[in-house]
Motif scaffolding. Structure first.
Motif, PDB file in Angstrom:
ATOM      1  N   ASN A 275       0.819  -1.212   0.000  1.00 35.36           N
ATOM      2  CA  ASN A 275       0.000   0.000   0.000  1.00 35.36           C
ATOM      3  C   ASN A 275       0.853   1.262   0.000  1.00 35.36           C
ATOM      4  OD1 ASN A 275      -1.488  -2.158   1.898  1.00 35.36           O
ATOM      5  ND2 ASN A 275      -3.011  -1.038   0.731  1.00 35.36           N
ATOM      6  N   GLU A 276       2.171   1.102   0.074  1.00 34.56           N
ATOM      7  CA  GLU A 276       3.038   2.252   0.269  1.00 34.56           C
ATOM      8  C   GLU A 276       3.193   3.088  -0.992  1.00 34.56           C
ATOM      9  OE1 GLU A 276       6.681   0.828   1.820  1.00 34.56           O
ATOM     10  OE2 GLU A 276       5.811   0.055   3.672  1.00 34.56           O
ATOM     11  N   ALA A 277       3.622   2.479  -2.082  1.00 34.96           N
ATOM     12  CA  ALA A 277       3.853   3.220  -3.323  1.00 34.96           C
ATOM     13  C   ALA A 277       3.963   2.222  -4.460  1.00 34.96           C
ATOM     14  CB  ALA A 277       5.126   4.058  -3.240  1.00 34.96           C
ATOM     15  N   ILE A 278       3.750   2.722  -5.656  1.00 38.87           N
ATOM     16  CA  ILE A 278       3.908   1.902  -6.844  1.00 38.87           C
ATOM     17  C   ILE A 278       5.247   2.264  -7.483  1.00 38.87           C
ATOM     18  CG2 ILE A 278       2.570   3.556  -8.222  1.00 38.87           C
ATOM     19  CD1 ILE A 278       1.635   1.226  -9.932  1.00 38.87           C
ATOM     20  N   TYR A 279       6.073   1.270  -7.719  1.00 41.38           N
ATOM     21  CA  TYR A 279       7.411   1.487  -8.267  1.00 41.38           C
ATOM     22  C   TYR A 279       7.424   1.186  -9.761  1.00 41.38           C
ATOM     23  CZ  TYR A 279       9.825   2.299  -3.852  1.00 41.38           C
ATOM     24  OH  TYR A 279      10.260   2.859  -2.664  1.00 41.38           O
ATOM     25  N   MET A 280       8.041   2.081 -10.530  1.00 41.30           N
ATOM     26  CA  MET A 280       8.178   1.932 -11.969  1.00 41.30           C
ATOM     27  C   MET A 280       9.639   2.167 -12.355  1.00 41.30           C
ATOM     28  SD  MET A 280       4.869   4.130 -13.224  1.00 41.30           S
ATOM     29  CE  MET A 280       3.228   3.802 -12.563  1.00 41.30           C
ATOM     30  N   VAL A 281       9.985   1.716 -13.544  1.00 37.97           N
ATOM     31  CA  VAL A 281      11.355   1.833 -14.019  1.00 37.97           C
ATOM     32  C   VAL A 281      11.416   2.842 -15.166  1.00 37.97           C
ATOM     33  CG1 VAL A 281      13.343   0.610 -14.973  1.00 37.97           C
ATOM     34  CG2 VAL A 281      11.799  -0.557 -13.377  1.00 37.97           C
ATOM     35  N   LYS A 282      12.359   3.754 -15.082  1.00 39.94           N
ATOM     36  CA  LYS A 282      12.534   4.739 -16.148  1.00 39.94           C
ATOM     37  C   LYS A 282      12.851   4.041 -17.473  1.00 39.94           C
ATOM     38  CE  LYS A 282      15.681   8.374 -17.690  1.00 39.94           C
ATOM     39  NZ  LYS A 282      16.915   9.130 -17.417  1.00 39.94           N
ATOM     40  N   ASP A 283      12.197   4.504 -18.536  1.00 43.62           N
ATOM     41  CA  ASP A 283      12.411   4.027 -19.905  1.00 43.62           C
ATOM     42  C   ASP A 283      11.954   2.590 -20.128  1.00 43.62           C
ATOM     43  OD1 ASP A 283      13.483   6.467 -20.694  1.00 43.62           O
ATOM     44  OD2 ASP A 283      15.532   5.879 -20.165  1.00 43.62           O
ATOM     45  N   GLN A 284      11.243   1.997 -19.164  1.00 40.17           N
ATOM     46  CA  GLN A 284      10.658   0.678 -19.376  1.00 40.17           C
ATOM     47  C   GLN A 284       9.138   0.814 -19.389  1.00 40.17           C
ATOM     48  OE1 GLN A 284      11.567  -2.358 -16.478  1.00 40.17           O
ATOM     49  NE2 GLN A 284      10.288  -3.891 -17.449  1.00 40.17           N
ATOM     50  N   PRO A 285       8.455   0.321 -20.434  1.00 36.84           N
ATOM     51  CA  PRO A 285       6.990   0.415 -20.466  1.00 36.84           C
ATOM     52  C   PRO A 285       6.374  -0.242 -19.233  1.00 36.84           C
ATOM     53  CG  PRO A 285       7.848  -0.308 -22.583  1.00 36.84           C
ATOM     54  CD  PRO A 285       9.002  -0.347 -21.624  1.00 36.84           C
ATOM     55  N   VAL A 286       5.325   0.369 -18.723  1.00 36.47           N
ATOM     56  CA  VAL A 286       4.610  -0.198 -17.584  1.00 36.47           C
ATOM     57  C   VAL A 286       3.135  -0.304 -17.952  1.00 36.47           C
ATOM     58  CG1 VAL A 286       4.349   2.102 -16.543  1.00 36.47           C
ATOM     59  CG2 VAL A 286       4.026   0.066 -15.137  1.00 36.47           C
ATOM     60  N   LYS A 287       2.570  -1.457 -17.692  1.00 39.92           N
ATOM     61  CA  LYS A 287       1.155  -1.695 -17.955  1.00 39.92           C
ATOM     62  C   LYS A 287       0.421  -1.760 -16.626  1.00 39.92           C
ATOM     63  CE  LYS A 287      -2.106  -5.075 -19.872  1.00 39.92           C
ATOM     64  NZ  LYS A 287      -2.227  -6.385 -20.566  1.00 39.92           N
ATOM     65  N   LEU A 288      -0.606  -0.937 -16.487  1.00 36.90           N
ATOM     66  CA  LEU A 288      -1.407  -0.926 -15.270  1.00 36.90           C
ATOM     67  C   LEU A 288      -2.700  -1.692 -15.520  1.00 36.90           C
ATOM     68  CD1 LEU A 288      -1.049   2.759 -14.003  1.00 36.90           C
ATOM     69  CD2 LEU A 288       0.325   0.760 -13.405  1.00 36.90           C
ATOM     70  N   VAL A 289      -2.948  -2.685 -14.676  1.00 36.06           N
ATOM     71  CA  VAL A 289      -4.222  -3.408 -14.679  1.00 36.06           C
ATOM     72  C   VAL A 289      -5.026  -2.846 -13.517  1.00 36.06           C
ATOM     73  CG1 VAL A 289      -5.352  -5.645 -14.561  1.00 36.06           C
ATOM     74  CG2 VAL A 289      -3.083  -5.453 -15.611  1.00 36.06           C
ATOM     75  N   ILE A 290      -6.116  -2.174 -13.823  1.00 34.79           N
ATOM     76  CA  ILE A 290      -6.814  -1.336 -12.841  1.00 34.79           C
ATOM     77  C   ILE A 290      -8.135  -1.976 -12.423  1.00 34.79           C
ATOM     78  CG2 ILE A 290      -7.814   0.945 -12.448  1.00 34.79           C
ATOM     79  CD1 ILE A 290      -5.821   1.969 -14.612  1.00 34.79           C
ATOM     80  N   ASN A 291      -8.357  -2.068 -11.114  1.00 35.08           N
ATOM     81  CA  ASN A 291      -9.581  -2.645 -10.548  1.00 35.08           C
ATOM     82  C   ASN A 291     -10.113  -1.749  -9.439  1.00 35.08           C
ATOM     83  OD1 ASN A 291      -9.595  -5.620 -11.718  1.00 35.08           O
ATOM     84  ND2 ASN A 291      -7.492  -5.192 -11.096  1.00 35.08           N
TER      85      ASN A 291
END
Length: 383
Positions: free
Chosen positions: A242-258
């Motif tokens: 629940n703290e934070a969502i981590y992403m990587v610079k220059d790497q595509p990220v796909k969010l599956v949202i519910n």
């Protein structure tokens, strides 16, 4: 009420009083000077004020833009590749609407001044012109269709298939917060069932950890059969936080949202994206982050900058507090962060602490040593 509020109310009250007094004075002047003469005089004043309002209004728009533009998101670059396209569309829309607005307002106020009432001029009734009507109907319609076409094109790109090397993250909204899930080493999300959600047992998403039987209820709250839920091995290594969502610079990220309860909306303002979170209907979007959080701190000049997730859909009394954090990091930083995370199953069912390894049997060794040393002494002492 604050001092500023009282001050503003006082100004409004004085403005209303002054307007009322001017209106009354105008009535008295019209009685003294005659209705026609008073009308011609007030008409000239109003026509002149139209030009004054036009100039002051345009200056006000320019001044507000200069004063407040730096506080908007557009003052800084978009943090995603798709967001750049959104910014381009927005600038084009603002340019078209701004040009039309300025031209129409100038004509409106100038005509009010130029064609003010005059006893020497008779009004010309101009009821209809097919060419003009076709022109001002078709040109805006074509322009809007082009803008909508580009919007649909980018929409299908954002919600379409993500690249194969994308980082996949599930984000679930609830009243009033966000839950993030990452697949474990198997790179597969385990199954979940909403009836298995149990906050008390650290199962925020209803992951299928154990075999269970759930009794279904009908609309009258009567038993309507049972549902057999089998444990899914793919859930055992899923990471939930629940703290934070981590992403990587220059790497595509796909969010599956519910959504776990009502309709929410994942608002990613710095990335110029948003998507509804609908109960029972997963939605998706993907993008590529361009700047790490640390780089964005330097770009914005704000050492406390953080990417945020906002809920852009009114979802209840605590809607205002539904904020999440996004950390955009380098690949190495992400690998290190993920290695430190415990699977949700391990958090819910911590392994029993292993019994301490038996210490080396020093006592027995000491006894053996003493016996060896004492044995010759005892033998020598015997008669």
């Amino acid at each position: 009420m604050t001092t500023t509020g009282i001050f503003l109310l006082t100004i409004l009250a004085l403005g209303f009083l002054i307007t009322f007094q001017i209106a009354k004075a105008s009535e008295y002047v019209s009685v003294l000077k005659g209705e026609k003469k008073a009308f011609e005089q007030s008409n000239k004043v109003n026509a002149f004020l139209m030009v004054v309002f036009l100039v002051l209004g345009l200056l006000g728009v320019w001044w507000c833009n200069k004063l407040l533009f730096g506080k908007t998101l557009l003052a800084h670059p978009s943090a995603s590749d798709h967001g750049e396209n959104i910014d381009t569309m927005l600038y084009i829309t603002i340019a078209i609407c701004g040009i039309v607005f300025i031209i129409t307002q100038i004509l409106l106020f100038w005509f009010a001044y130029k064609y003010q009432y005059s006893s020497k001029r008779k009004a010309f009734f101009y009821p209809h012109n097919n060419k003009l009507e076709i022109l001002w109907t078709t040109v805006p319609a074509i322009t809007l269709c082009i803008l909508v076409g580009f919007g649909l094109y980018y929409w299908f790109r954002i919600t379409g298939d993500a690249p194969k090397d994308s980082l996949v993250v599930e984000i679930t909204g609830k009243q009033f917060g966000w839950i993030y899930r990452y697949p474990g080493k198997d790179n597969t999300f385990g199954k979940k069932y909403f009836r298995m959600i149990d906050e008390g047992k650290n199962n925020q998403l209803g992951l299928n950890w154990i075999d269970t039987t759930i009794v279904k209820k009908d609309h009258n709250k009567k038993d309507a059969g049972t549902v057999e839920i089998k444990a899914d091995p793919a859930t055992f290594d899923d990471i939930v936080t629940n703290e934070a969502i981590y992403m990587v610079k220059d790497q595509p990220v796909k969010l599956v949202i519910n959504s776990r309860d009502v309709v929410h909306d994942v608002g990613l303002s710095h990335f110029r994206l948003k998507m509804d979170a609908v109960p029972g209907t997963p939605t998706t979007l993907w993008f590529t982050p361009k700047y790490t959080t640390e780089e964005m701190k330097k770009i914005t000049g704000n050492p406390k900058f953080e990417y945020e997730i906002s809920c852009d859909q009114m979802c209840g009394n605590g809607h205002y507090s539904m904020k999440g954090l996004i950390k955009v990091v380098t690949k190495d930083e992400f690998i290190l962060w993920k290695a430190k995370q415990k699977p949700a199953y391990a958090v819910a069912f911590p392994a029993p602490e292993a019994a301490p390894a038996p210490a080396a049997d020093t006592t027995k060794a000491a006894v053996t040593t003493v016996a060896k040393e004492v044995k010759p002494v005892i033998a020598a002492a015997k008669p």
